[in-house]
Every structure is written in structure tokens, then in C-alpha cells.
Design a protein around this motif. Structure first.
Motif, mmCIF file in Angstrom:
data_model
loop_
_atom_site.group_PDB
_atom_site.id
_atom_site.type_symbol
_atom_site.label_atom_id
_atom_site.label_comp_id
_atom_site.label_asym_id
_atom_site.label_seq_id
_atom_site.Cartn_x
_atom_site.Cartn_y
_atom_site.Cartn_z
ATOM 1 N N LEU A 61 0.286 -1.024 -0.019
ATOM 2 C CA LEU A 61 0.289 -0.134 0.030
ATOM 3 C C LEU A 61 0.622 1.355 0.014
ATOM 4 C CD1 LEU A 61 -2.411 -1.410 2.630
ATOM 5 C CD2 LEU A 61 -2.944 -0.702 0.512
ATOM 6 N N PRO A 62 0.372 2.922 -0.687
ATOM 7 C CA PRO A 62 1.284 4.268 -0.755
ATOM 8 C C PRO A 62 1.089 4.387 0.854
ATOM 9 C CG PRO A 62 -1.082 3.981 -1.263
ATOM 10 C CD PRO A 62 -0.866 2.105 -1.568
ATOM 11 N N SER A 63 2.483 5.092 0.933
ATOM 12 C CA SER A 63 1.933 5.705 1.884
ATOM 13 C C SER A 63 2.107 7.593 1.939
ATOM 14 C CB SER A 63 3.645 5.603 2.570
ATOM 15 O OG SER A 63 4.304 5.725 2.499
ATOM 16 N N ALA A 64 2.173 7.894 0.669
ATOM 17 C CA ALA A 64 2.169 9.098 0.062
ATOM 18 C C ALA A 64 1.194 9.202 -1.311
ATOM 19 C CB ALA A 64 3.154 9.911 -0.314
ATOM 20 N N PRO A 65 0.857 10.038 -2.064
ATOM 21 C CA PRO A 65 -0.140 10.230 -3.238
ATOM 22 C C PRO A 65 0.632 9.657 -4.078
ATOM 23 C CG PRO A 65 0.110 12.190 -1.966
ATOM 24 C CD PRO A 65 0.637 11.880 -1.045
ATOM 25 N N PHE A 66 0.454 8.781 -4.916
ATOM 26 C CA PHE A 66 0.648 8.700 -6.048
ATOM 27 C C PHE A 66 0.022 8.203 -7.097
ATOM 28 C CE2 PHE A 66 -2.234 5.078 -4.605
ATOM 29 C CZ PHE A 66 -2.743 4.621 -5.481
ATOM 30 N N ALA A 184 -10.541 0.103 -0.088
ATOM 31 C CA ALA A 184 -10.998 0.607 1.474
ATOM 32 C C ALA A 184 -9.724 0.699 2.166
ATOM 33 C CB ALA A 184 -10.840 -0.582 2.660
ATOM 34 N N ALA A 185 -8.590 0.185 1.789
ATOM 35 C CA ALA A 185 -6.784 1.058 2.258
ATOM 36 C C ALA A 185 -6.775 1.986 1.423
ATOM 37 C CB ALA A 185 -6.050 0.126 2.389
ATOM 38 N N LEU A 186 -6.772 1.756 -0.135
ATOM 39 C CA LEU A 186 -6.258 3.131 -0.556
ATOM 40 C C LEU A 186 -7.329 4.337 -0.593
ATOM 41 C CD1 LEU A 186 -5.819 1.172 -4.281
ATOM 42 C CD2 LEU A 186 -3.989 2.355 -2.968
ATOM 43 N N GLY A 187 -8.516 4.342 -0.094
ATOM 44 C CA GLY A 187 -9.232 4.979 0.080
ATOM 45 C C GLY A 187 -8.907 6.513 1.351
ATOM 46 N N GLY A 188 -8.093 5.752 1.842
ATOM 47 C CA GLY A 188 -7.364 6.821 2.582
ATOM 48 C C GLY A 188 -6.131 7.416 2.489
ATOM 49 N N VAL A 189 -5.642 6.825 0.731
ATOM 50 C CA VAL A 189 -5.084 7.981 0.338
ATOM 51 C C VAL A 189 -4.914 8.517 -0.400
ATOM 52 C CG1 VAL A 189 -2.332 7.887 -0.684
ATOM 53 C CG2 VAL A 189 -3.157 5.852 0.699
ATOM 54 N N THR A 190 -4.447 10.085 -1.266
ATOM 55 C CA THR A 190 -4.478 9.790 -2.257
ATOM 56 C C THR A 190 -3.754 10.301 -3.298
ATOM 57 O OG1 THR A 190 -4.448 12.885 -1.086
ATOM 58 C CG2 THR A 190 -4.319 12.788 -2.892
#
Length: 268
Positions: A61-66, A184-190
Motif C-alpha cells: 500500500l502507498p504511504s504518500a500520494p501516487f 478500502a485502504a487506498l481510500g485513505g490515500v490521495t
């Protein structure tokens, strides 16, 4: 399985065969395992790279916008590949299109199966069809959502689950459950979207494009395939493939493999 660092995440992929490179982009209800019938059939003439998009399958999963389309290029860079053909199904098709628009010098051709399209609005008829086929589903119940999505997309509107290979349904359910957790997890990342979106820019695509869909897929997917073929200058639309719904390359690999082999022979 191999993994490599791209930006702030480790992406997983399979890399088999030799020859002109071809990158495989999975559907949003799946992961790179959906290409397991294409790699053995095409690796004698091409280098096949099937990636798990960020957050999906075994990719981190990403930790920053991507942006998914930038990850595609990041993976090509990490593998020292200058240009590649992109093959995408559903959401993977949308990512392939976005990549061709954002990085036109890195893409040799596109093959799109049941493709989505960024900036495209789904019809009210598709929303009604969802209600007719699966009813009300709690979106927080990922197991129930996975069963509903497999019924809607993989079985499709024109048949029953009993008409579909049980092994296909088992794999599709497993992939979709993992994909829903990723979403669901990606929903919190830009996520950086293409601006303007691809739906307004199809005539800009200058590479050869192959467009296909399963005959049992949603009517909206058939109309979208028609649109892609009509608005992309060098696009060719194949007849809808009998006996398959949304995961066409996995469900009916033989006609897909023949079409892709012939297409890549002149474009990759």
C-alpha cells in the motif's frame, strides 16, 4: 514472484519470457493472477510482465500520494525498459489508457479487454442491474461485497453461477476479496488522477489499439468498447467473444491469446 521498489512502495510482479516487453495490468476485481493463461501462451515471443498494482495482490500500500499510471512507468524504469506494449482488463485497461496519455513516448501499443475509462460515467441502467442481480449489500462487509461483485461481473447478467466453471469462481472470489481490502485502504490515500481525464482525450492516443469485450459482459462495457474503438484513431474493435463475461482473458484465454499474438506481431 519478484518485487522491486518503486517510489515509496514495493511492487510485486511476474517476469517471464524474452522479446519485446509487454506489461499486463489486471482488473480492479483481481490481481496479476488473472493473466496466468496468457503468460505461457505468449512468453515464447515476448517478455511478459504481470504486475500487481499498488495495494493490490502482493504489492504494498502507498504511504504518500501516487498515480497508478506513474507506477507503471516507475516499474518500467526499474526494469530498464524504455517502451512496452500494455495489455489491460477493466480497471487495468483504464490505467493503460492513462499511461499512454501521460507518457506517450513509453507505450508502443494497447490491448484493452472489457476496459474501463477514467472520466467515464456509468449509466443508470447499470446501477439498476446491480440492484436486480445482487440487491442491497453492506459495503463494509467485504465478504458479502466480494460475492456480489463476482455475481455481477464474473457471472454476468445473462447466466447463473452454475453456468460458470467453479474453479474460476473460486479464484475470482479470492482475488476480489483481496482487491476490496486494497480499495478500502487506498481510500485513505490521495491518488493523482489524469487531468483532464482520458474520456476527453481519446483522440490523442497515437499508438495501435486492440479493443475487445466478452459477449456476456455488461451492456455498458460493450458500449464503452465501441466508444474506444470509435474515438481512438488507430483502434480496432474485435467482435464480442462468446462465453465470457468481464474477466475475458481468464475465462476464454484461447481467442484472447490468438488475437493478442497477432496484434503484437505487428505492433510490439
Amino acid at each position: 514472484m519478484t518485487s522491486i521498489r518503486v517510489g515509496d512502495a514495493t511492487l510485486s510482479y511476474d517476469d517471464e519470457g524474452s522479446g519485446p516487453p509487454v506489461l499486463l495490468l489486471h482488473a480492479g476485481i483481481a490481481d496479476r493472477r488473472m493473466w496466468r493463461r496468457q503468460i505461457p501462451a505468449l512468453r515464447d515471443r515476448h517478455r511478459l510482465i504481470a504486475m500487481d498494482l499498488r495495494g493490490y495482490g502482493e504489492s504494498e500500500l502507498p504511504s504518500a500520494p501516487f498515480a497508478h499510471h506513474d507506477d507503471v512507468i516507475g516499474l518500467l524504469d526499474a526494469l530498464d525498459i524504455d517502451r512496452a506494449a500494455l495489455i489491460g482488463c477493466s480497471f487495468g485497461g483504464a490505467v493503460a489508457i492513462d499511461t499512454a496519455l501521460a507518457h506517450p513516448d513509453r507505450v508502443t501499443s494497447l490491448a484493452l479487454f472489457g476496459s474501463a475509462l477514467s472520466g467515464h460515467d456509468w449509466s443508470e441502467a447499470s446501477e439498476r442491474l446491480w440492484v436486480d442481480l445482487v440487491g442491497e449489500v453492506d459495503p463494509t462487509d467485504l465478504d458479502a461485497m466480494a460475492r456480489a461483485e463476482v455475481r455481477f461481473w464474473v457471472v454476468g447478467p445473462g447466466r447463473r453461477a452454475a453456468d460458470v466453471d467453479p474453479a474460476l469462481l473460486t479464484l475470482a472470489l479470492e482475488m476480489d476479496r483481496r482487491a476490496l481490502a486494497a480499495e478500502a485502504a487506498l481510500g485513505g490515500v490521495t491518488q493523482h488522477e489524469l487531468d483532464p481525464p482520458a474520456a476527453a482525450r481519446l483522440p490523442e492516443i497515437a499508438v495501435p489499439v486492440l479493443v475487445a469485450a466478452g459477449a456476456l459482459d455488461l451492456p455498458d462495457i460493450h458500449l464503452l468498447a465501441d466508444r474506444l474503438a470509435a474515438e481512438i484513431p488507430a483502434a480496432r474493435r474485435l467482435p464480442n467473444v462468446p462465453g465470457a463475461a468481464h474477466l475475458l482473458p481468464l475465462e476464454c484465454p484461447d481467442p484472447v491469446n490468438v488475437a493478442v499474438r497477432e496484434f503484437l506481431a505487428t505492433t510490439a
